[in-house]
Design a protein around this motif. Structure first.
Motif, PDB file in Angstrom:
ATOM      1  N   LEU A  45      -7.471  -2.928   1.411  1.00 34.87           N
ATOM      2  CA  LEU A  45      -6.156  -2.619   1.967  1.00 34.87           C
ATOM      3  C   LEU A  45      -5.395  -3.882   2.343  1.00 34.87           C
ATOM      4  O   LEU A  45      -4.166  -3.941   2.221  1.00 34.87           O
ATOM      5  N   ASN A  53       0.830  -1.218   0.000  1.00 36.72           N
ATOM      6  CA  ASN A  53       0.000   0.000   0.000  1.00 36.72           C
ATOM      7  C   ASN A  53       0.860   1.263   0.000  1.00 36.72           C
ATOM      8  O   ASN A  53       0.484   2.284   0.600  1.00 36.72           O
ATOM      9  N   ASN A  58       0.069  -4.509  -3.846  1.00 32.30           N
ATOM     10  CA  ASN A  58      -1.263  -3.936  -3.620  1.00 32.30           C
ATOM     11  C   ASN A  58      -1.303  -2.471  -4.059  1.00 32.30           C
ATOM     12  O   ASN A  58      -1.957  -1.633  -3.439  1.00 32.30           O
ATOM     13  N   CYS A  59      -0.604  -2.200  -5.145  1.00 37.84           N
ATOM     14  CA  CYS A  59      -0.501  -0.840  -5.671  1.00 37.84           C
ATOM     15  C   CYS A  59      -0.970  -0.779  -7.121  1.00 37.84           C
ATOM     16  O   CYS A  59      -0.468   0.030  -7.916  1.00 37.84           O
ATOM     17  N   THR A  73      -6.274   0.874  -6.527  1.00 35.28           N
ATOM     18  CA  THR A  73      -5.659   2.036  -5.896  1.00 35.28           C
ATOM     19  C   THR A  73      -6.621   3.222  -5.885  1.00 35.28           C
ATOM     20  O   THR A  73      -6.839   3.854  -4.853  1.00 35.28           O
ATOM     21  N   GLY A 108      -2.793   4.177   4.473  1.00 38.47           N
ATOM     22  CA  GLY A 108      -1.753   3.551   3.666  1.00 38.47           C
ATOM     23  C   GLY A 108      -0.400   3.613   4.332  1.00 38.47           C
ATOM     24  O   GLY A 108      -0.290   3.632   5.561  1.00 38.47           O
TER      25      GLY A 108
END
Length: 407
Positions: free
Chosen positions: A126, A62, A97-98, A103, A70
């Motif tokens: 998240l 994140n 996780n981007c 996002t 984040g």
């Protein structure tokens, strides 16, 4: 403007570089093999989950999201990290996780969601437990003018009913996609930028039909679930699923798209860097007409031009990131549009030269260049086509010189 990286950024650069070398690049052929053997081209193969585990162990999770939800990085801190991840655009962003569209959806929920909406949808996003989709573009209208979006969101008692057709809805085919953020028209008679709203629609709501998967230059995207045409036929959701308020759709979209645009540009510079690396290695290792291809004048011109253009782009992106951090997205509007115009076209040119330098290999599946090129060509349409950004930027520039009538 001081673009020197602080100690935290340098530490993250080191960790991310090690992760790319140790885990991501070796996983690229594994990903290709798993995708070729998969019965469902829209399901992320097992190697993605393995990479996610490794990324979390290294604290590479994140990174895109500022604030309490984040990693708390600024845009300037995130820029070099996104660039590094862009060197493997199919794997690295998803592993960390981007990756879009999650996002942007997480940003929307973090900025505009209620506590209930955040708990139900932001938290699992998240944690990487679910995926999501953003349903905005439509096939029946020119979506480059978002005022044309015609999907209806109609209040009916304590519910809203959604009807419309969307396409190129990224991630919608992933079996783990659990939530859509849908943009549609709630108030047709309001002024143009207050007619639309955004609403949360769970993927399993009756009336949603995934009509087909959309390919991009023949490619599917198994890292996050492809791009889909989606039908909403009398889809009913609770009124509490409205994000912010009726009529806030454009404001939410602008808040979402600003960071999304710069993130795309950051990653694109990474693609360009990898293309130059591959071009140099290839041309040094191949001989034609009695000497290495790298000694041909035209090839050296490509390499020199690519280096100059990358350095120009990086400085513009870093300036934009700095402005977003210091004066906000609205204050950096001109620069955001400038990077969105310049980056995809420039990186597309660099990729084209790298493909040419590779000969037949450049358009094959043996190198990442062809897929990167398809991604980059698409980016000239995504988040607003070049022409719309140029139109807006030119108008902003012309206003500086417009003669005001005498009072």
């Amino acid at each position: 403007m001081d673009f020197a990286f602080d100690a935290l950024t340098e530490d993250l650069i080191g960790r991310l570089t090690e992760f790319m070398d140790t885990c991501v690049y070796p996983a690229e052929p594994v990903f290709a093999e798993q995708m070729a053997a998969a019965a469902d081209p829209w399901t992320a193969p097992p190697v993605i989950e393995e990479l996610k585990t490794q990324a979390r162990k290294r604290g590479l999770w994140n990174l895109f999201l500022p604030g309490e939800h984040g990693a708390g990085l600024t845009n300037l801190q995130y820029a070099p990290l996104a660039e590094i991840s862009g060197r493997s655009p199919t794997l690295a962003p998803s592993a960390m996780n981007c990756a879009a569209p999650d996002t942007g959806n997480m940003e929307v929920l973090a900025m505009f969601g209620t506590e209930r909406q955040r708990e139900q949808w932001l938290r699992p996003l998240l944690d990487g437990e679910i995926r999501s989709a953003f349903a905005m573009t439509e096939p029946d209208v020119a979506s480059s003018d978002a005022r044309n979006i015609a999907t209806s969101i109609t209040r009916d008692g304590d519910s809203y009913v959604i009807n419309g057709r969307k396409w190129y809805i990224s991630g919608a085919l992933n079996p783990n996609c659990r939530i859509f953020i849908v943009m549609g028209k709630t108030s047709p008679d309001a002024e143009p930028y207050r007619q639309h709203s955004q609403i949360l629609v769970p993927r399993d709501t009756p009336g949603i039909t995934i009509k087909r998967g959309m390919m991009v230059f023949g490619y599917t995207d198994g890292s996050h679930g492809g791009h889909a045409e989606v039908i909403f036929d009398n889809v009913r959701v609770p009124a509490e699923n409205m994000i912010a308020e009726e009529g806030a759709g454009f404001a939410i979209a602008q808040a979402r798209l600003g960071p999304g645009r710069i993130h795309h540009c950051m990653r694109s510079i990474g693609m360009a860097e990898r293309a130059v690396e591959l071009m140099c290695r290839r041309t040094l290792s191949r001989t034609a007409f009695g000497k290495p291809i790298a000694e041909q004048g035209v090839v050296q011109d490509w390499i020199a031009e690519a280096r100059v253009r990358i350095e120009q782009l990086r400085l513009l992106v870093l300036k934009t990131a700095w402005l977003m951090d210091t004066v906000g997205n609205r204050g950096a509007h001109t620069e955001i549009q400038a990077i969105k115009i310049a980056t995809p076209a420039t990186v597309e040119w660099i990729l084209d030269k790298a493909i040419q330098a590779h000969g037949g290999g450049g358009v094959s599946q043996d190198f990442p260049l062809a897929q990167m090129w398809a991604h980059m060509r698409t980016l000239r349409l995504a988040d607003g086509p070049d022409e719309v950004h140029k139109r807006s930027l030119a108008r902003r520039e012309l206003r500086k010189y417009t003669i005001q009538p005498a009072s």
